[in-house]
Design an enzyme around this catalytic site. Structure first.
Site, PDB file in Angstrom:
ATOM      1  CG  HIS A  30      41.665  38.470  38.353  1.00 50.50           C
ATOM      2  ND1 HIS A  30      40.368  38.098  38.094  1.00 50.50           N
ATOM      3  CD2 HIS A  30      41.694  39.831  38.275  1.00 50.50           C
ATOM      4  CE1 HIS A  30      39.638  39.182  37.872  1.00 50.50           C
ATOM      5  NE2 HIS A  30      40.418  40.247  37.977  1.00 50.50           N
ATOM      6  CB  SER A  75      37.823  41.700  36.180  1.00 51.07           C
ATOM      7  OG  SER A  75      37.846  41.689  37.588  1.00 51.07           O
ATOM      8  CG  ASP A  88      40.447  34.943  39.153  1.00 53.20           C
ATOM      9  OD1 ASP A  88      40.293  35.610  40.201  1.00 53.20           O
ATOM     10  OD2 ASP A  88      40.024  35.324  38.046  1.00 53.20           O
TER      11      ASP A  88
END
Length: 356
Positions: free
Chosen positions: A324, A198, A294
């Protein structure tokens, strides 16, 4: 007594979560509800069940009223999804000197690994606002153990106390320190890779670019980018499709970016929006991982495509049934661990190929 209950409750909740995931599949399906299908994909039962439990706890995202509350929420979520520590990993604390003070770091080594090995400098996710060494401890242990490498996890400064480019500066300084101290860390200067998930994937990508373009710094040998955030300037289709109900929400993304880089006119800086970097040629080989459900999916895959167009060796892997953050959910669901083993295989292969 209330204080005792406060201490015991997280442990009981974690045990309850593990108990629910241990139920027969038919019962777990009943709890999770009918299968969710969207954009030609079906959400994995493990992911759907975790989202259902999150919903029952009254949570609908990662953001909170304050950064402190959001950080506490991530620590609590980590406890709920944690299991037994990965065995056979030696862990040592480190302090990384930088231009802005010392950073806490954590070095992981498989117990049986006594000689030199590649080193993965790892940057945790959390929107540049939340997350720390502890929230990603299980993931780093897993990567070290099963990829057979050393991992150095870096606790860079967080926003809004330290807005952009503080996290980038720290990440680059930590990479430089790792290269300069390669022998002491059990590796060599030409065997240091970068990785992250991320926001950490964003930092790993930006460090790879900066180090490759630097005249006085050895470029990483590999980059592992797990559902990276790579463009703060454009809303893509996946953000519209999956911006609600799949852990990372549209509101979360806005909240994180407003804390990290509140000035919208500066969000095109390629150190933040790495997808906008004009020249990506000559970068180290990469594995870019995305999740089907995601909001960041499309920008991650756009970055993988741009790397390939620039002649960079890249593996782009979409786990179409996952959400995610799945890399931090290994302990509760088999599907999450299956995906992580595949990622470990790509990391192993990528690092092995650099030795040829």
């Amino acid at each position: 007594m209330p204080k005792v209950l406060e201490l015991v409750q997280p442990t009981l909740e974690a045990a309850a979560v593990r108990g629910i995931f241990a139920l027969p599949r038919s019962v777990r399906r009943l709890i999770a509800g009918a299968p969710i299908r969207l954009d030609g994909q079906e959400l994995a039962l493990d992911a759907q069940l975790l989202l259902k439990l999150q919903q029952l706890r009254g949570q609908d995202g990662l953001a909170a009223a304050t950064p402190e509350l959001a950080r506490a929420g991530m620590r609590q979520a980590t406890h709920l999804t944690s299991g037994d520590p990965v065995r056979g990993v030696v862990v040592a604390d480190r302090q990384v000197p930088t231009a802005h003070g010392e950073l806490a770091a954590r070095l992981y080594r498989p117990r049986e690994l006594t000689g030199s090995s590649p080193l993965l400098v790892y940057y945790h996710g959390g929107g540049w606002v939340i997350g720390d060494l502890d929230t990603h401890d299980d993931l780093c242990r897993f990567l070290a153990k099963h990829a057979g490498v050393r991992v150095l996890s870096v606790d860079y400064r967080l926003a809004p106390e330290h807005p952009f480019p503080a996290a980038f500066d720290d990440s680059l300084d930590a990479y430089r320190w790792a290269v300069d101290n390669a022998d002491e860390l059990g590796t060599s200067r030409d065997a240091v890779a970068v990785g992250g998930d991320s926001a950490g994937g964003n930092l790993a990508a930006s460090v790879a670019i900066a180090a490759t373009r630097s005249d006085d710094l050895t470029a990483p040998v590999f980059q592992l980018l797990v559902y990276p955030a790579v463009d703060a300037t454009t809303r893509r289709r996946s953000r519209e499709l999956f911006g609600n109900g799949f852990l990372l929400t549209d509101q979360d993304m806005t909240w994180f970016m407003d804390h990290y880089q509140p000035d919208e006119s500066l969000r095109s800086d390629p150190r933040l929006s790495v997808l906008l970097t004009e020249d990506l040629s000559g970068l180290p080989a990469a594995c870019v991982v995305t999740a089907g459900f995601d909001p960041l999916r499309d920008e991650g895959e756009a970055y993988a495509a741009r790397l390939a167009e620039a002649g960079v060796s890249v593996v782009s892997r979409r786990f179409s049934d996952l959400i995610h953050g799945f890399a931090n959910m290994r302990s509760v669901g088999d599907r999450f661990e299956e995906a992580l083993f595949e990622i470990v295989g790509a990391l192993r292969a990528g690092l092995s190929l650099q030795k040829v």
